[in-house]
Design a protein around this motif. Structure first.
Motif, mmCIF file in Angstrom:
data_model
loop_
_atom_site.group_PDB
_atom_site.id
_atom_site.type_symbol
_atom_site.label_atom_id
_atom_site.label_comp_id
_atom_site.label_asym_id
_atom_site.label_seq_id
_atom_site.Cartn_x
_atom_site.Cartn_y
_atom_site.Cartn_z
ATOM 1 N N GLY A 309 0.840 -1.200 0.000
ATOM 2 C CA GLY A 309 0.000 0.000 0.000
ATOM 3 C C GLY A 309 0.866 1.237 0.000
ATOM 4 N N ASN A 310 1.872 1.254 0.909
ATOM 5 C CA ASN A 310 2.681 2.458 1.029
ATOM 6 C C ASN A 310 3.977 2.380 0.218
ATOM 7 O OD1 ASN A 310 0.591 2.742 2.804
ATOM 8 N ND2 ASN A 310 1.832 3.274 4.580
ATOM 9 N N ARG A 311 4.788 1.369 0.467
ATOM 10 C CA ARG A 311 6.017 1.218 -0.345
ATOM 11 C C ARG A 311 5.639 0.963 -1.799
ATOM 12 N NH1 ARG A 311 11.133 0.779 2.596
ATOM 13 N NH2 ARG A 311 12.016 -0.027 0.661
ATOM 14 N N VAL A 312 4.667 0.083 -2.010
ATOM 15 C CA VAL A 312 4.116 -0.084 -3.365
ATOM 16 C C VAL A 312 2.665 0.364 -3.276
ATOM 17 C CG1 VAL A 312 3.651 -1.631 -5.284
ATOM 18 C CG2 VAL A 312 5.594 -2.087 -3.753
ATOM 19 N N THR A 313 2.330 1.433 -4.002
ATOM 20 C CA THR A 313 0.981 1.981 -3.886
ATOM 21 C C THR A 313 0.198 1.810 -5.192
ATOM 22 O OG1 THR A 313 -0.276 3.850 -3.012
ATOM 23 C CG2 THR A 313 1.568 4.382 -4.479
ATOM 24 N N CYS A 314 -0.980 2.423 -5.251
ATOM 25 C CA CYS A 314 -1.877 2.257 -6.404
ATOM 26 C C CYS A 314 -1.651 3.358 -7.429
ATOM 27 C CB CYS A 314 -3.338 2.331 -5.950
ATOM 28 S SG CYS A 314 -3.771 1.101 -4.719
ATOM 29 N N ARG A 315 -1.704 2.990 -8.702
ATOM 30 C CA ARG A 315 -1.566 3.990 -9.756
ATOM 31 C C ARG A 315 -2.777 4.925 -9.775
ATOM 32 N NH1 ARG A 315 -2.340 2.532 -15.990
ATOM 33 N NH2 ARG A 315 -4.493 2.643 -15.208
ATOM 34 N N ASP A 316 -3.955 4.354 -9.596
ATOM 35 C CA ASP A 316 -5.199 5.133 -9.576
ATOM 36 C C ASP A 316 -6.167 4.384 -8.671
ATOM 37 O OD1 ASP A 316 -6.860 3.219 -11.278
ATOM 38 O OD2 ASP A 316 -5.148 3.610 -12.591
ATOM 39 N N TRP A 317 -7.313 4.990 -8.361
ATOM 40 C CA TRP A 317 -8.206 4.366 -7.376
ATOM 41 C C TRP A 317 -8.948 3.145 -7.893
ATOM 42 C CZ3 TRP A 317 -6.418 4.930 -3.000
ATOM 43 C CH2 TRP A 317 -5.936 6.148 -2.541
ATOM 44 N N PHE A 318 -8.928 2.919 -9.212
ATOM 45 C CA PHE A 318 -9.514 1.674 -9.715
ATOM 46 C C PHE A 318 -8.705 0.478 -9.226
ATOM 47 C CE2 PHE A 318 -10.805 4.934 -12.763
ATOM 48 C CZ PHE A 318 -12.184 4.766 -12.689
ATOM 49 N N GLN A 319 -7.450 0.740 -8.859
ATOM 50 C CA GLN A 319 -6.555 -0.338 -8.408
ATOM 51 C C GLN A 319 -6.648 -0.560 -6.895
ATOM 52 O OE1 GLN A 319 -5.236 -1.571 -11.149
ATOM 53 N NE2 GLN A 319 -5.800 0.244 -12.365
ATOM 54 N N THR A 432 -0.420 -1.202 -10.828
ATOM 55 C CA THR A 432 -1.768 -1.702 -11.093
ATOM 56 C C THR A 432 -1.931 -3.145 -10.609
ATOM 57 O OG1 THR A 432 -1.147 -2.589 -13.240
ATOM 58 C CG2 THR A 432 -1.898 -0.291 -13.195
ATOM 59 N N CYS A 433 -3.171 -3.577 -10.538
ATOM 60 C CA CYS A 433 -3.459 -4.971 -10.171
ATOM 61 C C CYS A 433 -2.764 -5.914 -11.148
ATOM 62 C CB CYS A 433 -4.962 -5.234 -10.212
ATOM 63 S SG CYS A 433 -5.875 -4.301 -8.979
ATOM 64 N N ASP A 434 -2.741 -5.505 -12.414
ATOM 65 C CA ASP A 434 -2.123 -6.359 -13.407
ATOM 66 C C ASP A 434 -0.632 -6.546 -13.146
ATOM 67 O OD1 ASP A 434 -3.112 -7.835 -15.615
ATOM 68 O OD2 ASP A 434 -1.629 -6.733 -16.818
ATOM 69 N N ASP A 435 0.033 -5.521 -12.607
ATOM 70 C CA ASP A 435 1.443 -5.661 -12.260
ATOM 71 C C ASP A 435 1.616 -6.731 -11.180
ATOM 72 O OD1 ASP A 435 2.385 -3.613 -14.001
ATOM 73 O OD2 ASP A 435 1.784 -2.082 -12.542
#
Ligand code: ARG
Ligand code: ZN
Length: 898
Positions: A309-319, A432-435
């Protein structure tokens, strides 16, 4: 009045932000009625971005004081201020932008942005609250290093923000000033500040690499005796993430702060987690076993976000599910490991099953209905109007199931390798989720040459709960059993509108199965070169067959063991087969499931009988099955309490063609009372055998005993057994902990006779009136009581301790009534729905996010019996027609009525 015109945002429209904002310096002059915020940022146009790209900043409820660039005031023709936007034009490729603005924390009842609670300052920024603090690029893919200065009068002695404290001084005007620096770049939704009078408890621990870190839990003065469990839980969470995932705390200091006014459970701000006090404060007298468990799990959840969440976060809120689904999975595993800690293998298996059962019960009660209703969305939504409405059971709990399936497909070691790869690729990024799936897939393809996760990715794209029907054929001559799985996923919600254009494709479903012989013994299954009691079948087409050799007689299937996928199983077991599975299945989850299925059939049949005006009868074979569970010496109390608990009304409603909550409530109560009557001696015996003398401990074993004892008491009271009330009164009088007090009081309020119940209720309030978390319990107990009507709920709202402004209090009374009181809420005269409409509107004027949650109570109105359907529709229309509705509530009611 608000001018909230709903705008739909689409995932496919994502555009990167044209600027980097590597550094942000924020200075706050804190005062409740006017806080001034100076936001100085280093802004750099991204290579490739157009030279005339405006710097677009978000803002809400702010007063703009000044805009400066590179040390000079920006001329008025170089910026434009509109409703929720500030646009700066003609910036050089690299610029120092400084914006000064003012906000009014004391008037902020939304609890988003900067607000006052109990005289102290707090913030909540996720998802889009930072724009209520200052104009900024309020989106998760803009990551900056923050330096924060806080200035306040000595009335606010504790001044906290993210990261490390780097300076602290007294100003000539008598105020205090502190500076905090967070070394890690972060999106603004992870910003936090806290200012006020707080006490704290702390400890120092050494991390795996030998660094000393300071852990602190802050709370109201006077509550320092109630933070021990939270701090201990934090230490356990830190150790667990090191040992299970190799993830270490990256800061020198980690703080948790409790606040009484909070919209959600808690928030993972970098190094400064802010928590609803309900998930921090506990002692034996005031917190239940469930509260203790909830605290450990939420402390874990927020702590685990530091990496996921913090070290690796979301690109946009859809993620959003990228961090939430994954972090819920992690907190579920943490809790399971804590529960099984120190047990032998068999005990540990049972403890883990108990945790799995509790999680699946919650999923079925909240997420299955969501997935079948007008708000159905994939775990990665395609569009939204208000992101605050998408902090849902689907994004969180189904999201966790989707992660768990990847864990099942890859195995513990493979999953860990996938996680390591995810951090190796993406640490410090907004992805992203895909990542995430791609990182897992890199391991999966090595393990399973020729296969990949392309079909699996549909779990992220498609909504709705798939149904898997099972066909079992047995060839006695060939001693062969053939299992056929066929999946079907009906269109849900908006998909139905898309009609023939929208084609849903099959999912990749890991389906764990076992076979039992007619004596209940586990058969060995040979599958993919291995022989074991459980086979993991991977269904990734619409239908597929598997053949098991060397099976002499037609077996009884044990299906979807451990709930290996979030699907609905369809198989026509006979009642005898369910009884056999309930007595013998070696998979504790599937064993529990068989009993639940048996009970579900009973209650649904009783509800039908009730609707048809027939007399109700309990089935003898079912009672025998429950007797066997109640008296089986081989199962522990915690598991037994789950096995004996009747399915909830919410879960049962999902199984009705036309939902009729009052009929279900009557049917379920009838069966509960009938079990109490026919198994009175056994329940009595379980009650006596499950005492937990001595000092209170929230550990799983004594908590399990209390759960069983109090379940037994509930049955005896429901049955009106002579003597039961004496047991309840005794338990209430002698209870040494809140779990027993609440269980006894609940049994008395719902089923008791005479004056004692009301007297106890009044005395309970007098005793605990100064403890808001216990007063919440007092309201909740009454709001959900069987005899509570709309009138009672309205009277309770007039109680001096009731306020709409405190979300916990509103949840305790209004939400409990509307969501958990079938008889009161779904009264055929429609008065419950009128009450609901009134409260949605009243809340919306204060706090749109909370109002929108209440608005969801009528989501599935179109599936109710006609007599309830139309008053529900009327109430929804009434809310929709209200002028000045927030976009939060607009989105919910308009989707419900679509
Ligand atoms: N990220 C937080 C959590 O899951 C939840 C924050 C939700 N905030 C909101 N305003 N809806 O731990
Ligand atoms: Zn979370």
């Amino acid at each position: 009045m608000r001018t909230d015109t709903p705008v739909t945002v689409f995932r496919k429209d994502y555009q990167p932000y044209p600027y980097d904002i590597p550094e942000v310096a924020l200075a706050f002059d804190l005062a409740p009625d006017a806080t001034e915020v100076r936001c100085a940022m280093q802004v750099r146009r991204k290579p490739g971005a157009s030279a005339d790209a405006a710097l677009v900043l978000d803002g809400e409820d702010l007063e703009l004081v000044s805009v400066g660039v590179d040390g000079a005031a920006l001329p008025a023709d170089r910026y434009r201020l509109s409703d929720h936007r500030l646009e700066l034009y003609g910036l050089p490729a690299s610029a120092a932008v400084e914006i000064v603005s003012r906000c009014k924390p004391s008037a902020n009842s939304t609890l988003m942005g900067l607000y006052v609670s109990g005289g102290n300052f707090f913030t909540q920024c996720e998802a889009e609250g930072f724009r209520r603090i200052t104009w900024f690029a309020d989106r998760p893919d803009v990551m900056s290093r923050y330096r924060v200065t806080l200035r306040a009068l000595p009335d606010y002695p504790v001044l906290l923000s993210n990261g490390n404290l780097v300076a602290s001084r007294q100003l000539p005007d008598g105020r205090n000033e502190v500076e905090w620096e967070d070394p890690f770049p972060k999106p603004c939704y992870l910003f936090a500040l806290v200012a006020g009078k707080l006490t704290h408890r702390e400890t120092t621990v050494k991390t795996a690499s030998g660094r000393d870190v300071l852990l602190q839990v802050y709370s109201d003065p006077g509550s320092e005796t109630k933070t021990e469990w939270a701090l201990d839980s934090l230490v356990r969470a830190l150790r667990w993430d090191e040992s299970r995932f190799g993830l270490e705390l990256d800061l020198d200091r980690f703080m948790v702060v409790a606040v009484h006014d909070f919209n959600m459970g808690a928030m993972e701000n970098k190094g400064l987690n802010i928590f609803n006090a309900a998930y921090v404060l506990a002692d034996a007298d005031t917190a239940t076993d469930a509260n203790y468990e909830g605290i450990e799990s939420v402390i874990g959840h927020e702590y685990f976000h530091n990496w996921t969440g913090n070290r690796v976060t979301c690109r946009d809120w859809f993620q959003l599910s990228l961090k939430e689904g994954l972090t819920v999975f992690r907190d579920q595993e943490f809790s399971a490991d804590m529960m099984a800690d120190g047990m032998d293998a068999a005990e540990a298996a049972s403890a883990r099953a108990v945790k799995r059962i509790d999680d699946v019960v919650a999923l079925r009660a909240a997420q299955f209905p969501e997935d079948a209703g007008p708000m159905a969305h994939p775990i990665r939504p395609e569009s939204y109007q208000e992101i605050g409405n998408f902090y849902t059971a689907t994004v969180y709990e189904k999201g966790a199931e989707v992660i768990r399936m990847q864990h099942t497909l890859l195995g513990e070691e493979g999953f860990r390798a996938g996680m390591d790869e995810y951090f190796r690729r993406h640490d410090g990024q907004a992805v992203t989720c895909d990542d995430f799936v791609a990182a897992m897939e890199s391991v999966y393809v090595r393990q399973h040459p020729g296969r990949d996760l392309s079909v699996f990715r549909r779990w992220y794209r498609q909504a709705g709960t798939p149904r898997v029907s099972v066909k079992l054929d047995h060839d006695a001559a060939a001693r062969r059993c053939t299992v056929t799985l066929t999946q079907e996923c009906p269109l849900v919600g908006v998909e139905k509108k898309a009609g023939a254009d929208y084609v849903k494709a099959p999912y990749h479903i890991p389906f764990a199965i076992g076979l039992l012989d007619r004596e209940g013994r586990a058969l060995t299954l040979r599958h993919e070169g291995e022989a074991s009691e459980t086979a993991l079948l991977e269904l990734s087409t619409q239908s597929r067959q598997w053949v098991f050799e060397d099976i002499a007689d037609r077996p009884v299937p044990s299906l979807l063991r451990d709930f290996s996928a979030p699907v609905i199983v369809e198989y026509a077991w006979t009642d005898e087969e369910l009884a056999l599975l309930s007595a013998h299945d070696s998979n504790p989850f599937a064993r529990w499931e068989a009993g639940q299925e048996f009970a579900t059939r009973q209650i649904l049949a009783l509800a039908e009988a009730r609707q048809a005006g027939r007399t109700l009868h309990a089935d003898a074979a079912f009672i025998d099955t429950w007797r066997a569970l109640l008296t089986d010496p081989a199962i522990d109390a915690a598991y037994r309490a789950r096995a004996l608990a009747l399915p909830s009304e919410k879960t049962l409603a999902e199984r009705m063609r036309q939902v009729d909550p009052p009929a279900l409530a009557v049917a379920r109560d009838f069966l509960r009372a009938e079990l109490g009557r026919q198994l009175a001696a056994e329940f009595r015996q379980a009650f006596e055998a499950s005492q937990t003398p001595g000092e209170y401990s929230p550990a799983p074993v004594p908590a399990g005993k209390r759960a069983l004892k109090n379940l037994a008491l509930g049955h005896l009271m429901a049955a009106g057994e002579p003597d039961a009330q004496r047991l309840a009164e005794q338990l209430y009088g002698q209870a040494g902990n809140m779990t027993d007090s609440m269980a006894a009081l609940s049994a008395l309020i719902n089923f008791g006779q005479g004056e004692f119940p009301q007297q106890a209720l009044a005395a309970f309030y007098d005793k605990w009136r100064d403890n808001p978390l216990v007063v919440d319990k007092w309201f909740a107990l009454q709001a959900s009581a069987r005899s509570t009507t709309v009138q009672t709920a309205r009277e309770l709202m007039r109680h001096p301790a009731f306020t709409m402004r405190n979300p916990n209090r509103a949840r305790a009374l209004i939400f409990q009534f509307c969501l958990n009181n079938a008889r009161g809420m779904h009264h055929p005269d429609g008065s419950g729905y009128a009450f609901w409409a009134e409260q949605v509107l009243a809340l919306d004027a204060l706090n749109p996010e909370i109002a929108a949650r209440l608005a969801r109570a009528l989501d599935n109105w179109s599936r109710f019996v006609p007599a309830l359907r139309s008053p529900m529709q009327t109430a929804l229309q009434q809310v929709r027609a209200h002028e000045g509705l927030s976009r939060n509530v607009q989105e919910i009611v308009s989707k419900a009525l679509e």
